[in-house]
Design a protein around this motif. Structure first.
Motif, PDB file in Angstrom:
ATOM      1  N   ALA A   1       0.830  -1.213   0.000  1.00  0.00           N
ATOM      2  CA  ALA A   1       0.000   0.000   0.000  1.00  0.00           C
ATOM      3  C   ALA A   1       0.862   1.259   0.000  1.00  0.00           C
ATOM      4  N   ASP A   2       1.896   1.291   0.835  1.00  0.00           N
ATOM      5  CA  ASP A   2       2.776   2.462   0.856  1.00  0.00           C
ATOM      6  C   ASP A   2       3.623   2.545  -0.411  1.00  0.00           C
ATOM      7  N   ARG A   3       4.009   1.404  -0.945  1.00  0.00           N
ATOM      8  CA  ARG A   3       4.751   1.399  -2.206  1.00  0.00           C
ATOM      9  C   ARG A   3       3.902   2.007  -3.315  1.00  0.00           C
ATOM     10  N   ASP A   4       2.623   1.639  -3.362  1.00  0.00           N
ATOM     11  CA  ASP A   4       1.712   2.197  -4.360  1.00  0.00           C
ATOM     12  C   ASP A   4       1.476   3.687  -4.137  1.00  0.00           C
ATOM     13  N   LEU A   5       1.319   4.095  -2.871  1.00  0.00           N
ATOM     14  CA  LEU A   5       1.138   5.508  -2.546  1.00  0.00           C
ATOM     15  C   LEU A   5       2.339   6.320  -3.019  1.00  0.00           C
ATOM     16  N   TYR A   6       3.522   5.836  -2.739  1.00  0.00           N
ATOM     17  CA  TYR A   6       4.739   6.546  -3.131  1.00  0.00           C
ATOM     18  C   TYR A   6       4.860   6.620  -4.657  1.00  0.00           C
ATOM     19  N   ALA A   7       4.603   5.528  -5.326  1.00  0.00           N
ATOM     20  CA  ALA A   7       4.691   5.507  -6.788  1.00  0.00           C
ATOM     21  C   ALA A   7       3.656   6.437  -7.407  1.00  0.00           C
ATOM     22  N   ARG A   8       2.441   6.400  -6.909  1.00  0.00           N
ATOM     23  CA  ARG A   8       1.370   7.263  -7.429  1.00  0.00           C
ATOM     24  C   ARG A   8       1.720   8.735  -7.221  1.00  0.00           C
ATOM     25  N   THR A   9       2.227   9.050  -6.042  1.00  0.00           N
ATOM     26  CA  THR A   9       2.614  10.431  -5.740  1.00  0.00           C
ATOM     27  C   THR A   9       3.718  10.899  -6.675  1.00  0.00           C
TER      28      THR A   9
ATOM     29  N   GLN B   1      14.217  20.933  -7.030  1.00  0.00           N
ATOM     30  CA  GLN B   1      13.996  20.940  -5.590  1.00  0.00           C
ATOM     31  C   GLN B   1      12.513  21.101  -5.256  1.00  0.00           C
ATOM     32  N   GLN B   2      11.760  21.789  -6.103  1.00  0.00           N
ATOM     33  CA  GLN B   2      10.323  21.944  -5.873  1.00  0.00           C
ATOM     34  C   GLN B   2       9.636  20.586  -5.913  1.00  0.00           C
ATOM     35  N   TYR B   3      10.056  19.730  -6.821  1.00  0.00           N
ATOM     36  CA  TYR B   3       9.518  18.376  -6.906  1.00  0.00           C
ATOM     37  C   TYR B   3       9.846  17.597  -5.628  1.00  0.00           C
ATOM     38  N   ALA B   4      11.099  17.679  -5.195  1.00  0.00           N
ATOM     39  CA  ALA B   4      11.522  16.978  -3.982  1.00  0.00           C
ATOM     40  C   ALA B   4      10.748  17.488  -2.769  1.00  0.00           C
ATOM     41  N   ASP B   5      10.577  18.790  -2.673  1.00  0.00           N
ATOM     42  CA  ASP B   5       9.825  19.371  -1.555  1.00  0.00           C
ATOM     43  C   ASP B   5       8.375  18.928  -1.583  1.00  0.00           C
ATOM     44  N   ALA B   6       7.793  18.817  -2.767  1.00  0.00           N
ATOM     45  CA  ALA B   6       6.384  18.449  -2.894  1.00  0.00           C
ATOM     46  C   ALA B   6       6.116  17.026  -2.413  1.00  0.00           C
ATOM     47  N   LYS B   7       7.078  16.149  -2.531  1.00  0.00           N
ATOM     48  CA  LYS B   7       6.854  14.775  -2.082  1.00  0.00           C
ATOM     49  C   LYS B   7       7.284  14.531  -0.638  1.00  0.00           C
ATOM     50  N   SER B   8       7.824  15.557   0.011  1.00  0.00           N
ATOM     51  CA  SER B   8       8.324  15.419   1.382  1.00  0.00           C
ATOM     52  C   SER B   8       7.246  14.972   2.359  1.00  0.00           C
ATOM     53  N   GLU B   9       6.033  15.489   2.220  1.00  0.00           N
ATOM     54  CA  GLU B   9       4.965  15.129   3.153  1.00  0.00           C
ATOM     55  C   GLU B   9       4.644  13.638   3.077  1.00  0.00           C
ATOM     56  N   VAL B  10       4.572  13.104   1.873  1.00  0.00           N
ATOM     57  CA  VAL B  10       4.286  11.676   1.702  1.00  0.00           C
ATOM     58  C   VAL B  10       5.437  10.836   2.230  1.00  0.00           C
ATOM     59  N   VAL B  11       6.654  11.259   1.979  1.00  0.00           N
ATOM     60  CA  VAL B  11       7.822  10.529   2.487  1.00  0.00           C
ATOM     61  C   VAL B  11       7.796  10.510   4.018  1.00  0.00           C
TER      62      VAL B  11
END
Length: 52
Positions: free
Chosen positions: A13-21, A34-44
């Motif tokens: 489930a988390d693997r799918d969440l991360y891939a989808r994000t 860096q904007q892309y990296a920052d945008a995924k920080s919450e999910v990470v």
């Protein structure tokens, strides 16, 4: 980051969440990578919290 990697390998489930994000964010136009990296920080952070 090893804990993150190992958790994703074990938790579908988390693997799918991360891939989808990542796919959703990759589809956007970013001025700076860096904007892309920052945008995924919450999910990470959310996934890392569950990986404990």
């Amino acid at each position: 980051m090893l804990r993150f990697r190992d958790h994703l390998r074990a938790d579908e489930a988390d693997r799918d969440l991360y891939a989808r994000t990542k796919r959703e964010l990759a589809a956007r136009n970013w001025t700076y990578m860096q904007q892309y990296a920052d945008a995924k920080s919450e999910v990470v952070a959310e996934i890392l919290h569950r990986a404990r």
